[in-house]
Write a protein that holds these residues in place. Structure first.
Motif, short mmCIF file in Angstrom:
data_model
loop_
_atom_site.label_atom_id
_atom_site.label_comp_id
_atom_site.label_asym_id
_atom_site.label_seq_id
_atom_site.Cartn_x
_atom_site.Cartn_y
_atom_site.Cartn_z
N TRP A 189 0.93 -1.22 -0.20
CA TRP A 189 0.10 -0.07 0.13
C TRP A 189 0.98 1.27 0.05
O TRP A 189 0.60 2.20 -0.41
N LEU A 190 2.16 1.06 0.48
CA LEU A 190 2.99 2.36 0.54
C LEU A 190 3.57 2.65 -0.76
O LEU A 190 3.63 3.81 -1.27
N ALA A 191 3.42 1.66 -1.80
CA ALA A 191 3.75 1.94 -3.14
C ALA A 191 2.60 2.84 -3.89
O ALA A 191 3.06 3.85 -4.45
N TYR A 192 1.49 2.34 -3.67
CA TYR A 192 0.39 3.32 -4.26
C TYR A 192 0.33 4.68 -3.59
O TYR A 192 -0.21 5.69 -4.25
N LEU A 193 0.61 4.80 -2.25
CA LEU A 193 0.43 5.81 -1.45
C LEU A 193 1.51 7.12 -1.96
O LEU A 193 1.23 8.23 -2.50
N PHE A 194 2.69 6.40 -2.37
CA PHE A 194 3.80 7.38 -2.74
C PHE A 194 3.45 7.75 -4.25
O PHE A 194 3.63 8.88 -4.71
N SER A 195 2.99 6.68 -5.19
CA SER A 195 2.56 7.16 -6.58
C SER A 195 1.51 8.23 -6.57
O SER A 195 1.29 9.30 -7.11
N ALA A 196 0.51 8.11 -5.71
CA ALA A 196 -0.53 8.97 -5.70
C ALA A 196 -0.23 10.27 -5.16
O ALA A 196 -0.56 11.37 -5.79
N PHE A 197 0.91 10.40 -4.10
CA PHE A 197 1.12 11.69 -3.54
C PHE A 197 2.24 12.44 -5.02
O PHE A 197 2.04 13.42 -4.91
N GLY A 198 2.62 11.49 -5.85
CA GLY A 198 3.68 12.04 -6.73
C GLY A 198 2.82 12.72 -7.89
O GLY A 198 3.18 13.45 -8.51
N VAL A 199 1.88 12.09 -8.23
CA VAL A 199 0.73 12.59 -9.16
C VAL A 199 0.21 13.98 -8.69
O VAL A 199 0.19 14.82 -9.47
N LEU A 200 -0.17 14.00 -7.46
CA LEU A 200 -0.74 15.03 -6.99
C LEU A 200 0.37 16.48 -6.92
O LEU A 200 0.03 17.39 -6.80
N THR A 201 1.65 16.02 -6.79
CA THR A 201 2.60 16.98 -6.61
C THR A 201 3.18 17.66 -8.10
O THR A 201 3.29 18.79 -8.04
N VAL A 202 3.19 16.79 -9.13
CA VAL A 202 3.85 17.30 -10.44
C VAL A 202 3.31 18.50 -10.93
O VAL A 202 3.85 19.17 -11.30
N PHE A 203 1.88 18.56 -10.84
CA PHE A 203 1.23 19.69 -11.42
C PHE A 203 1.82 21.08 -11.02
O PHE A 203 1.77 22.19 -11.64
N GLY A 204 1.85 20.91 -9.47
CA GLY A 204 2.28 22.28 -8.98
C GLY A 204 3.47 22.39 -8.61
O GLY A 204 4.29 23.43 -9.26
N THR A 205 4.33 21.78 -7.90
CA THR A 205 5.70 21.84 -7.32
C THR A 205 6.61 21.72 -8.75
O THR A 205 7.57 22.27 -8.99
N GLY A 206 6.28 20.64 -9.65
CA GLY A 206 6.92 20.35 -10.80
C GLY A 206 6.78 21.15 -11.88
O GLY A 206 7.57 21.13 -12.83
N ASN A 207 5.58 21.77 -12.13
CA ASN A 207 5.43 22.48 -13.15
C ASN A 207 5.06 23.96 -13.12
O ASN A 207 5.72 24.81 -13.36
N ALA A 208 3.70 24.16 -12.61
CA ALA A 208 3.37 25.51 -12.70
C ALA A 208 4.03 26.64 -11.69
O ALA A 208 4.23 27.71 -12.20
N THR A 209 4.66 26.27 -10.48
CA THR A 209 5.35 27.25 -9.95
C THR A 209 6.78 27.44 -10.74
O THR A 209 7.24 28.57 -10.37
N GLN A 210 7.22 26.32 -11.29
CA GLN A 210 8.45 26.53 -12.00
C GLN A 210 8.13 27.50 -13.32
O GLN A 210 9.03 28.33 -13.66
#
Length: 466
Positions: A151-172
């Motif tokens: 379940w930790l693997a799915y948790l990490f992946s879900a957090f990753g998807v929720l992160t990328v649009f803001g931290t990884g893209n729009a703020t940059q």
């Protein structure tokens, strides 16, 4: 309702990016360092030899893979970002010069954490339906731990998807438009806000098209872009920073004295503005951790794509990555600020403007063009790197069929980042970014025995081959 969401997010954000997370990340780094007998120090010359040595060997990667150099460049693309310019300035302003010393300490332990993450990612990786190597925390959790941990693997992946649009893209993207706007305004090229708004929209559209062309081209094209962009932007920034230091060389001994003294007695260096030893330590450690992403696990996703059969050998590229990001680039930023003699309002928040003033006070206003170019390159490379991370996370959750639609949507978010201010959404994305550390640290701690075993086997094989 929005106020409640904001309060909850702030509480979680302060916890995740605060002391508890730092204790966990530093603690795991210390445990790994002890278990590997401080491999990052003992084998540092070896790490530099096999990383620098392999960089200049022209080698074609197999299909669906990157060369080891392309893999480290893709990882560096996301870690060497605007945080190296703005984050270090903020750490010095609030934590004093001593924050730099604690940044070095966290990097020393972070080298071993990143080494372990990369080693595990390559060891437990898989090939997907398209024949590409896929790996990272979600795969070493899935393939290395028992089923009740999956379940930790799915948790990490879900957090990753929720992160990328803001931290990884729009703020940059927002950083890119701000850098371009301020450079044009300072030279009087543009004065009207409506013209700047139209310009920002054009920048957003151009970035969206470029991102789509790079990301939809697959792992090979991502590697080809990062292996050219990352050395260029790093070299540009290093040359500019070294120039500031050399022109102010007479300040260097006093600066290093203030860093060491300020680490244990910040009040004596900042005139009492930063009175707490703990504040200096907190700011330095957090900047070190969240600059090189050791403990978050994200960089290992790129390293897992490397065309190599030796996980430990690629792991040394993780040591090299932390060294370049924190020991080299973050330290140069700190020295630019402290050697240039610019006024620092200790105790008050500061960002990229403090670093830029360090350059302009030495070279003059013309250098703001080059600092704007460096910031644009740093931000764009981060967007590309996080595009790969997001694709791997969403692929783990839903399969490779969603990769292309995800990359298309991810590219289009650049237009939103260039034209809109969605402060709360990006703050929530930053919180999810911090939350990625929890499942990753649990997995790395539980798999530390595997890392020790792989290291022992690797060096035994190296001895027998010699």
């Amino acid at each position: 309702m929005l106020e409640v969401i904001e309060q909850v997010n702030n509480a979680v954000n302060n916890f995740i990016w605060g002391v508890p997370a730092m204790i966990c990340i530093i603690g795991v780094g210390l445990i790994l360092s002890i278990r590997t007998r401080f491999l990052q120090i003992r084998n540092f010359p070896y790490a530099m030899k096999i990383t620098f040595g392999r960089m200049f060997k022209k080698k074609e990667a197999a299909d669906g893979a990157l060369t080891p150099f392309q893999a480290v460049c893709t990882a560096l693309a996301s870690t060497v970002g605007t945080g190296n310019i703005a984050g270090v300035a903020g750490a010095i302003a609030i934590g004093g010069p001593g924050a730099v010393f604690w940044m070095w300490v966290s990097a020393l332990l972070g080298m071993c954490t990143k080494f372990s993450e990369v080693t595990l990612a390559v060891h437990f990786r898989e090939k997907n339906n398209e024949g590409d190597y896929v790996g990272g925390p979600m795969y070493y959790i899935k393939n290395g731990l028992k089923k009740h941990w999956h379940w930790l693997a799915y948790l990490f992946s879900a957090f990753g998807v929720l992160t990328v649009f803001g931290t990884g893209n729009a703020t940059q993207v927002n950083t890119i438009t701000t850098a371009v706007d301020s450079a044009l305004t300072s030279f009087g090229a543009v004065s009207s806000q409506s013209v700047l708004n139209k310009l920002n929209l054009i920048i957003g559209i151009v970035l969206a098209v470029l991102l789509a062309l790079i990301l939809l081209g697959g792992i090979k094209r991502i590697g080809q872009v990062t292996e050219k962009l990352v050395p260029f932007m790093a070299l540009l920034y290093i040359v500019l920073a070294l120039g500031v230091i050399l022109l102010n060389i007479h300040h260097v001994p006093a600066v290093f004295r203030s860093i060491i003294e300020g680490a244990f007695s910040p009040a004596s260096v900042t005139g009492g503005a930063v009175g707490s030893f703990f504040m200096s330590m907190k700011k330095g450690v957090s900047r070190g951790i969240f600059s090189n992403e050791a403990g978050l696990g994200t960089g290992s996703i790129a390293h897992a794509c490397a065309d190599t059969r030796k996980p430990v050998k690629q792991g040394f590229f993780g040591v090299f990555e932390v060294f370049v990001d924190t020991i080299l680039i973050c330290t140069l930023t700190a020295l630019v600020i402290l050697c240039s003699g610019v006024d620092i309002s200790y105790g008050a928040a500061a960002g990229a403007e403090l670093t830029i003033s360090g350059f302009t006070s030495t070279y003059g206003n013309w250098v703001s063009i080059f600092t704007a170019i460096a910031m644009c390159c740093f931000a764009f490379s981060t967007i590309v790197g996080w595009g790969l991370y997001g694709a791997r996370c969403i692929e783990f959750l839903f399969g490779s069929r969603v990769n292309k639609p995800f990359m298309l949507v991810y590219s289009l978010v650049a237009i939103v980042g260039a034209t809109m201010d969605l402060g709360l959404l990006w703050s929530i994305a930053e919180t999810f970014n911090g939350l990625m550390a929890i499942p990753n640290l649990i997995a790395v701690f539980l798999l530390s025995g595997v890392v020790v075993k792989l290291v022992r086997e690797y060096f035994e094989n190296e001895k027998s081959a010699a």
